[in-house]
Design an enzyme around this catalytic site. Structure first.
Site, PDB file in Angstrom:
ATOM      1  N   GLY A 189      -9.695  -5.798   4.231  1.00  0.00           N
ATOM      2  CA  GLY A 189     -10.404  -4.559   4.197  1.00  0.00           C
ATOM      3  C   GLY A 189     -10.628  -3.805   5.308  1.00  0.00           C
ATOM      4  O   GLY A 189     -11.600  -4.292   6.312  1.00  0.00           O
ATOM      5  N   LYS A 217      -2.165   1.329  -2.893  1.00  0.00           N
ATOM      6  CA  LYS A 217      -2.455   0.246  -3.930  1.00  0.00           C
ATOM      7  C   LYS A 217      -1.734   0.111  -5.189  1.00  0.00           C
ATOM      8  O   LYS A 217      -1.781  -0.820  -5.764  1.00  0.00           O
ATOM      9  CB  LYS A 217      -3.849   0.065  -3.812  1.00  0.00           C
ATOM     10  CG  LYS A 217      -4.922   1.175  -4.372  1.00  0.00           C
ATOM     11  CD  LYS A 217      -6.047   0.775  -4.451  1.00  0.00           C
ATOM     12  CE  LYS A 217      -6.776   0.671  -3.120  1.00  0.00           C
ATOM     13  NZ  LYS A 217      -8.311   0.120  -3.150  1.00  0.00           N
ATOM     14  N   LYS A 227       1.020  -1.324   0.111  1.00  0.00           N
ATOM     15  CA  LYS A 227      -0.085   0.082  -0.008  1.00  0.00           C
ATOM     16  C   LYS A 227       0.878   1.389  -0.191  1.00  0.00           C
ATOM     17  O   LYS A 227       2.027   1.289   0.718  1.00  0.00           O
ATOM     18  CB  LYS A 227      -0.893   0.092   1.224  1.00  0.00           C
ATOM     19  CG  LYS A 227      -1.907  -1.080   1.404  1.00  0.00           C
ATOM     20  CD  LYS A 227      -2.891  -0.844   0.237  1.00  0.00           C
ATOM     21  CE  LYS A 227      -3.978  -1.899   0.377  1.00  0.00           C
ATOM     22  NZ  LYS A 227      -5.202  -1.769  -0.439  1.00  0.00           N
ATOM     23  N   LYS A 272       0.026  -9.897  -2.252  1.00  0.00           N
ATOM     24  CA  LYS A 272      -1.274  -9.926  -3.200  1.00  0.00           C
ATOM     25  C   LYS A 272      -0.966  -8.489  -3.832  1.00  0.00           C
ATOM     26  O   LYS A 272      -0.852  -7.433  -3.378  1.00  0.00           O
ATOM     27  CB  LYS A 272      -2.453  -9.897  -2.394  1.00  0.00           C
ATOM     28  CG  LYS A 272      -3.640  -9.804  -3.157  1.00  0.00           C
ATOM     29  CD  LYS A 272      -4.901  -9.589  -2.460  1.00  0.00           C
ATOM     30  CE  LYS A 272      -5.967  -9.117  -3.149  1.00  0.00           C
ATOM     31  NZ  LYS A 272      -5.810  -7.631  -3.495  1.00  0.00           N
ATOM     32  N   ASP A 278      -3.190  -5.482  -5.800  1.00  0.00           N
ATOM     33  CA  ASP A 278      -4.448  -4.834  -5.738  1.00  0.00           C
ATOM     34  C   ASP A 278      -5.015  -4.905  -6.838  1.00  0.00           C
ATOM     35  O   ASP A 278      -4.653  -5.010  -7.981  1.00  0.00           O
ATOM     36  CB  ASP A 278      -4.302  -3.284  -5.029  1.00  0.00           C
ATOM     37  CG  ASP A 278      -4.995  -3.257  -3.726  1.00  0.00           C
ATOM     38  OD1 ASP A 278      -4.656  -2.504  -2.802  1.00  0.00           O
ATOM     39  OD2 ASP A 278      -5.948  -4.225  -3.737  1.00  0.00           O
ATOM     40  N   GLU A 279      -6.418  -4.550  -6.629  1.00  0.00           N
ATOM     41  CA  GLU A 279      -7.306  -4.746  -7.723  1.00  0.00           C
ATOM     42  C   GLU A 279      -7.178  -4.195  -8.926  1.00  0.00           C
ATOM     43  O   GLU A 279      -7.449  -4.468  -9.985  1.00  0.00           O
ATOM     44  CB  GLU A 279      -8.944  -4.737  -7.291  1.00  0.00           C
ATOM     45  CG  GLU A 279      -9.102  -3.400  -6.816  1.00  0.00           C
ATOM     46  CD  GLU A 279      -8.782  -2.984  -5.552  1.00  0.00           C
ATOM     47  OE1 GLU A 279      -8.091  -3.867  -4.502  1.00  0.00           O
ATOM     48  OE2 GLU A 279      -9.084  -1.853  -4.983  1.00  0.00           O
ATOM     49  N   LYS A 325     -13.517  -1.890   7.040  1.00  0.00           N
ATOM     50  CA  LYS A 325     -13.996  -0.563   6.470  1.00  0.00           C
ATOM     51  C   LYS A 325     -15.014  -1.014   5.383  1.00  0.00           C
ATOM     52  O   LYS A 325     -15.522   0.208   4.911  1.00  0.00           O
ATOM     53  CB  LYS A 325     -12.562  -0.021   5.729  1.00  0.00           C
ATOM     54  CG  LYS A 325     -12.294  -0.709   4.493  1.00  0.00           C
ATOM     55  CD  LYS A 325     -11.082  -0.053   3.836  1.00  0.00           C
ATOM     56  CE  LYS A 325     -10.714  -0.594   2.669  1.00  0.00           C
ATOM     57  NZ  LYS A 325      -9.106  -0.277   1.938  1.00  0.00           N
ATOM     58  N   GLY A 370      -3.034  -2.262   4.905  1.00  0.00           N
ATOM     59  CA  GLY A 370      -2.822  -1.085   5.448  1.00  0.00           C
ATOM     60  C   GLY A 370      -2.471  -1.287   7.151  1.00  0.00           C
ATOM     61  O   GLY A 370      -1.369  -0.614   7.746  1.00  0.00           O
ATOM     62  N   HIS A 422     -10.557 -11.720  -6.613  1.00  0.00           N
ATOM     63  CA  HIS A 422     -11.074 -10.387  -5.909  1.00  0.00           C
ATOM     64  C   HIS A 422     -12.190 -10.107  -6.702  1.00  0.00           C
ATOM     65  O   HIS A 422     -12.385 -10.271  -7.565  1.00  0.00           O
ATOM     66  CB  HIS A 422      -9.854  -9.502  -6.290  1.00  0.00           C
ATOM     67  CG  HIS A 422      -9.966  -8.220  -5.675  1.00  0.00           C
ATOM     68  ND1 HIS A 422     -11.031  -7.284  -5.565  1.00  0.00           N
ATOM     69  CD2 HIS A 422      -9.139  -7.650  -4.584  1.00  0.00           C
ATOM     70  CE1 HIS A 422     -10.898  -6.328  -4.703  1.00  0.00           C
ATOM     71  NE2 HIS A 422      -9.748  -6.585  -3.887  1.00  0.00           N
ATOM     72  N   ARG A 423     -13.137  -9.425  -5.763  1.00  0.00           N
ATOM     73  CA  ARG A 423     -14.501  -9.331  -6.249  1.00  0.00           C
ATOM     74  C   ARG A 423     -14.837  -7.638  -6.463  1.00  0.00           C
ATOM     75  O   ARG A 423     -16.118  -7.487  -6.361  1.00  0.00           O
ATOM     76  CB  ARG A 423     -15.607  -9.575  -4.987  1.00  0.00           C
ATOM     77  CG  ARG A 423     -15.294  -9.075  -3.802  1.00  0.00           C
ATOM     78  CD  ARG A 423     -16.289  -9.386  -2.658  1.00  0.00           C
ATOM     79  NE  ARG A 423     -16.055  -8.891  -1.165  1.00  0.00           N
ATOM     80  CZ  ARG A 423     -17.084  -8.717  -0.252  1.00  0.00           C
ATOM     81  NH1 ARG A 423     -18.308  -9.531  -0.309  1.00  0.00           N
ATOM     82  NH2 ARG A 423     -16.692  -8.117   0.696  1.00  0.00           N
TER      83      ARG A 423
END
Ligand code: CAP
Ligand code: MG
Length: 430
Positions: free
Chosen positions: A354, A154, A152, A178, A180-181, A310, A378, A270-271
């Site tokens: 999240g 991201k 992060k 991972k 990020d999206e 979050k 984070g 990832h959704r």
């Protein structure tokens, strides 16, 4: 003389046949329309009907009509004959039960909650390679949640900076790094370079820790390009690929399940964008249904929420999604899940992520149990002593929770956890 035949798709006392597909909807009728009239439109437009009576009908028509039944003010079940549905084609299923009906004037709001599939339908899908047990075996992580983190911010790091943060994450005890999206292959962080550098640092971390280290690298792109990126992952010795599955879509996901399966590569799903479909409680498609699609097609793990972080998603929602992904027989939940016997379809891990940090680990384990992928991003990079200490603090929180020890007690002998609790406590970010 009536010009429409929607009422022929309503049979309030209908009992579904063993190999019917049964969908559960939440719906609202517009002013001046009865619930049966709206329910008839849902069943008709998602199966064989149209807005008006027709001059001639093929003889098989009667047997193909869907039936709305078990109708209340705002819930309806619709039974669909098995012959309506092409073997193994989930795109066509969604064109039916999640197609035109969302836009009909005769239905004010509509939300597809779940669909129960007969064995004769699910047998045409491969489901996940390996399953939860199989993944735990190859990663040699038999009890605790598997852990990971996204660098992060991201997006913005160079491939080299990204890989260095990944190394710190692995050295702090996490299993996975991972993407990020929204990180794919950008000019300051090309996919190829990120793969090669992560492989180099992975090998270094494995040699120094003696533990297996992995990565969920995002191949999201046009399908032929995703295949090319999958080949690069395979050549670099990675056995996971990440995709933004709602964004790439059902057809591309089915293609990639086939392609990645042949390479022995598992899918981290990832959704991103799911909330455009599932956030409105009165209209859209639930995350439970999306989770069912993903397990059937064959992702190995899917983001499912935290309830305490979050992003939106209640405890009830999160645990019901976990049931869809993990259970051999997903139990019914009134007005939410119809229950599903998964036959030989293997299980998949829910992914909790999240807004998490070490102080929330007990809450998340209380919700999910241990069979999950726990992503804290984070919540480790924001640690006062940096990424490696943040990962260590998270592992200490997992250890304490599994041992039944309070975080405060554990923190007396775990300085990294102490620092994390001093910064974030048990706060639930918004
Ligand atoms: C979390 C995350 C994930 C969200 C996705 C983010 O980062 O990387 O994409 O978890 O939501 O970009 O926000 P933090 P969900 O840990 O730093 O919050 O898992 O609900 O699909
Ligand atoms: Mg993210």
């Amino acid at each position: 003389m009536s010009i429409d035949w929607y009422n022929e798709f309503v049979d309030v006392d209908y009992t579904p046949a063993r190999d019917d597909l049964v969908a559960l909807y939440y719906f609202e009728s517009p002013e001046g329309m009865t619930k049966e009239e709206s329910a008839g439109r849902i069943a008709s437009e998602s199966s064989t009907g149209t807005w008006t009576t027709l001059t001639s009908l093929p003889p098989r028509m009667e047997a193909l009509k869907a039936k709305a039944f078990d109708i209340t003010e705002t819930y309806v079940k619709v039974a669909y004959p098995r012959d309506l549905w092409e073997d193994g084609n989930f795109c066509q299923l969604k064109s039916g039960i999640a197609g035109n009906i969302f836009g009909m004037k005769g239905i004010k709001n509509l939300r597809l909650l779940d669909c129960r599939f007969p064995q004769d339908y699910i047998k045409y899908f491969k489901g996940p390679i390996l399953g939860i047990e199989g993944l735990r075996k190859i990663w040699k992580v038999h009890k605790r949640p598997l852990t990971g983190a996204v660098p992060k911010p991201k997006i913005g790091f160079s491939a080299h900076e990204h890989a260095e943060i990944g190394y710190e994450t692995w050295m702090g005890g996490f299993d996975f790094v991972k993407d990020d999206e929204n990180l794919t292959s950008v000019k300051f962080n090309r996919f190829e370079e990120r793969v090669n550098l992560l492989a180099k640092y992975r090998d270094k971390a494995e040699n120094e820790t003696g533990d297996r280290k992995g990565a969920f690298i995002n191949i999201t792109a046009e399908t032929e390009e995703m295949k090319r990126r999958a080949d690069l992952l395979h050549q670099a010795g990675f056995d996971y690929a990440m995709m933004d599955v709602v964004i790439v879509g059902t057809a591309a996901l089915m293609t990639m399940r086939e392609y990645l399966g042949d390479l022995g590569i598992a899918i981290h799903a990832h959704r991103a964008m799911h909330a455009a479909l599932d956030r409105n409680p009165r209209h859209g498609i639930t995350m439970q249904f999306i989770a069912k699609e993903m397990r059937l097609i064959g992702v190995n793990q899917l983001h499912s929420g935290t309830a305490v972080g979050k992003l939106v998603g209640s405890r009830e929602e999160v645990t019901s999604i976990a049931d869809v992904l993990r259970e051999k027989e997903t139990p019914a939940r009134e007005h939410m899940l119809l229950g599903q016997d998964w036959g030989s379809i293997r299980s998949a891990f829910p992914v909790s992520s999240g807004g998490l940090h070490p102080g929330l680990v007990p809450d998340v384990i209380d919700i999910y149990g241990l069979d999950m992928i726990l992503l804290i991003s984070g919540g480790i990079h924001g640690h006062p002593q940096g990424t490696r200490a943040g990962a260590r603090a998270s592992m200490q929180a997992i250890e304490a929770t599994m041992d039944g020890e309070s975080l405060e007690e554990k923190a007396k002998t775990s300085p990294e956890l102490r620092s994390a609790l001093d910064k974030w406590g048990r706060r639930r970010p918004k």
